[in-house]
Design an enzyme around this catalytic site. Structure first.
Site, short mmCIF file in Angstrom:
data_model
loop_
_atom_site.label_atom_id
_atom_site.label_comp_id
_atom_site.label_asym_id
_atom_site.label_seq_id
_atom_site.Cartn_x
_atom_site.Cartn_y
_atom_site.Cartn_z
N CYS A 166 0.79 -1.23 0.00
CA CYS A 166 0.00 0.00 0.00
C CYS A 166 0.83 1.28 0.00
CB CYS A 166 -0.95 0.00 1.21
SG CYS A 166 -2.12 -1.37 1.22
N HIS A 245 12.05 1.64 6.10
CA HIS A 245 11.88 0.20 5.83
C HIS A 245 12.39 -0.60 7.01
CE1 HIS A 245 11.53 -3.53 3.70
NE2 HIS A 245 11.37 -2.96 2.53
N HIS A 334 -2.76 20.06 6.23
CA HIS A 334 -3.68 18.96 5.91
C HIS A 334 -2.94 17.63 6.01
CE1 HIS A 334 -6.38 22.05 4.28
NE2 HIS A 334 -5.33 22.52 3.63
N HIS A 338 -3.20 7.24 4.69
CA HIS A 338 -3.68 6.03 4.02
C HIS A 338 -4.88 5.44 4.75
CE1 HIS A 338 -3.89 2.22 2.05
NE2 HIS A 338 -3.49 1.55 3.10
N HIS A 367 -14.89 5.08 3.63
CA HIS A 367 -16.32 4.81 3.56
C HIS A 367 -16.81 4.75 2.11
CE1 HIS A 367 -20.43 4.73 5.11
NE2 HIS A 367 -20.74 5.60 4.17
N ASN A 371 -10.50 0.57 0.89
CA ASN A 371 -9.05 0.53 0.83
C ASN A 371 -8.65 0.07 -0.57
OD1 ASN A 371 -6.31 0.10 1.05
ND2 ASN A 371 -6.43 -1.27 2.81
#
Length: 469
Positions: A166, A245, A334, A338, A367, A371
């Site tokens: 992702c 990572h 802002h 994710h 919503h 995802n």
């Protein structure tokens, strides 16, 4: 001679200064335009449709059915997200290569056609192409498929990423950013998506069947440039990007991975250590990006307060009720986070000390679109734009998570007031709704009964599956 020498020295210094400034400007990374993918209305995945899909899986029992429905209802995902076409053709649990290719073709053709039309950029003008789709590695690659479809130049630099999870969007952006440092006046395309069609897990391991319910179709195409002449037309400027990572840790490496279960069914394993690993990755990432985006006064106050708190706890035995949290709002307007799930959003909110208003774009994206893996961040950004919240000079912090385990973040500066309703056009005025409660819960509240007594029609449906009817 002294005057001439002094003049030459001054001119040389001015030239070197000009070259330095020119180099920095040429290495800038701007977003000209981006497009998010929205499938057709007949591809919406309601909770009821998800229940029918679950019942088609012969390896799942009634208790698994209840477990998955509970997960869907409490996930924060709404009733208007989208699934791949093969789900609606009756073979969602047994996809083919053509199903995956059709899903990718549909995504990139729609978003790129719009992108080229709105930006007035020709496919032949593209110098760099980066595509990230984690679970699909076709031959020829997806980049080759796109180059063939749009008849792009033969000297285009193409990169095809897989397995990045992702967080792949910001990895793709980082590749473009690094290429821009050595290649001037270029145009780059980043395509980010996930292939949902082949990702259905047919086994019954609880730690693996959750992914059947939590991911949805989506994708985004982003046009970037380092051309100085296009700066005024651009939407965003990349200020900094940090990648973290934790793959050297066994716990981080194994907490989210693709694997086979004991019966040979391939799926994605989500371990119990995933939330702890994500928190650790986020903490490490924020340590690196904070000095790049926050004012020195904010960092100094945080360090001073934290050390005073430690001193009090160690020597004065003062119990700490709440740890000091670095106030990122002092450098960020802002937060583009994710929307990996309700737990992910709540965890980031707590870690950063944010408000519900800060989390609204991510919650609404989860919503409305679910995802969509690496492309989710662009739907969140699109929500902010559609709500006319992005004003010139605003700073947007993007944070993404991915298997490995990775946490990547970057800061964008808004270059002009933005108000395009984009992919949210048909529904943005309805958000945020009064309630995010899943309507399925009101109709089928029995899924939360304990002990659970399944309704007769559910018992009959599973009996039919077992008998082969």
């Amino acid at each position: 001679m002294l005057v001439i020498s002094a003049c030459l020295l001054v001119l040389s210094l001015l030239y070197l200064f000009y070259k330095l400034i020119d180099k920095r400007i040429s290495q800038s990374c701007y977003i000209l335009h981006y497009e998010c993918f929205k499938p057709t209305e007949d591809r919406k995945v309601s909770t009821e449709f998800s229940g029918k899909m679950i019942r088609k899986c012969k390896n799942l029992g009634i208790e698994d059915y209840q477990f998955l429905l509970r997960a869907i209802v409490s996930s924060g995902i709404g009733e208007e997200t989208y699934g791949p076409k093969n789900f609606f053709l009756g073979h969602g649990t047994n996809s083919s290569l053509n199903d995956s290719l059709h899903e990718m073709d549909e995504f990139f053709s729609e978003t790129l056609d719009k992108l080229f039309s709105r930006s007035r950029v020709s496919p032949q003008d593209i110098d760099i192409l980066v595509v990230n789709v984690s679970v699909m590695a076709s031959v020829p690659s997806l980049t080759s498929r796109i180059i063939k479809h749009y008849k792009m130049r033969d000297d285009i630099k193409s990169f095809n990423l897989s397995g990045m999870g992702c967080s792949a969007s910001l990895i793709s952006i980082n590749i473009v950013q690094n290429l821009f440092k050595t290649h001037r006046n270029k145009l780059a395309l980043v395509l980010t998506s996930e292939s949902i069609a082949p990702s259905w897990y047919n086994g019954n391991e609880r730690s693996m069947i959750l992914t059947n319910c939590l991911f949805r179709c989506g994708g985004a195409s982003v046009l970037l440039t380092n051309k100085r002449s296009l700066q005024k037309q651009s939407m965003f400027k990349l200020k900094c990007l940090v990648r973290t990572h934790l793959g050297s840790s066994d716990e981080a490496y194994t907490c989210c991975r693709q694997q086979e279960d004991d019966k040979g069914h391939v799926g994605f394993f989500l371990g119990k250590t995933l939330p702890r690993t994500a928190t650790r990755a986020l903490t490490e990432n924020l340590k690196n990006i904070a000095p790049k985006i926050l004012p020195l006064t904010a960092l100094f106050c945080f360090i001073l307060t934290a050390n005073i708190q430690k001193f009090g706890a160690k020597f004065l035995h003062i119990r700490v009720k709440r740890k000091v949290i670095l106030n990122f709002k002092l450098g960020v307007d802002h937060f583009c986070l994710h929307p990996g799930g309700k737990a992910v959003i709540d965890g980031v909110k707590q870690s950063l000390g944010l408000t519900e208003g800060d989390m609204e774009p991510s919650r609404m994206t989860l919503h409305r679109f679910g995802n969509t893996s690496a492309s989710s961040l662009w739907y969140v950004l699109g929500y902010m734009e559609a709500k006319k919240r992005l004003k010139k000079g605003d700073r947007v912090l993007m944070i993404g998570f991915g298997s490995g385990f990775k946490c990547n973040s970057c800061m964008w500066e808004v270059l002009r007031d933005l108000d395009d309703k984009n992919v949210w056009e048909d529904c943005v005025d309805k958000f945020p709704p009064k309630s995010l409660t899943n309507p399925y819960l009101e109709k089928y509240g029995w899924i939360n009964d304990d002990p659970w007594i399944p309704p007769p029609e559910i018992v009959q449906a599973f009996a039919s599956i077992e008998s082969g009817d």
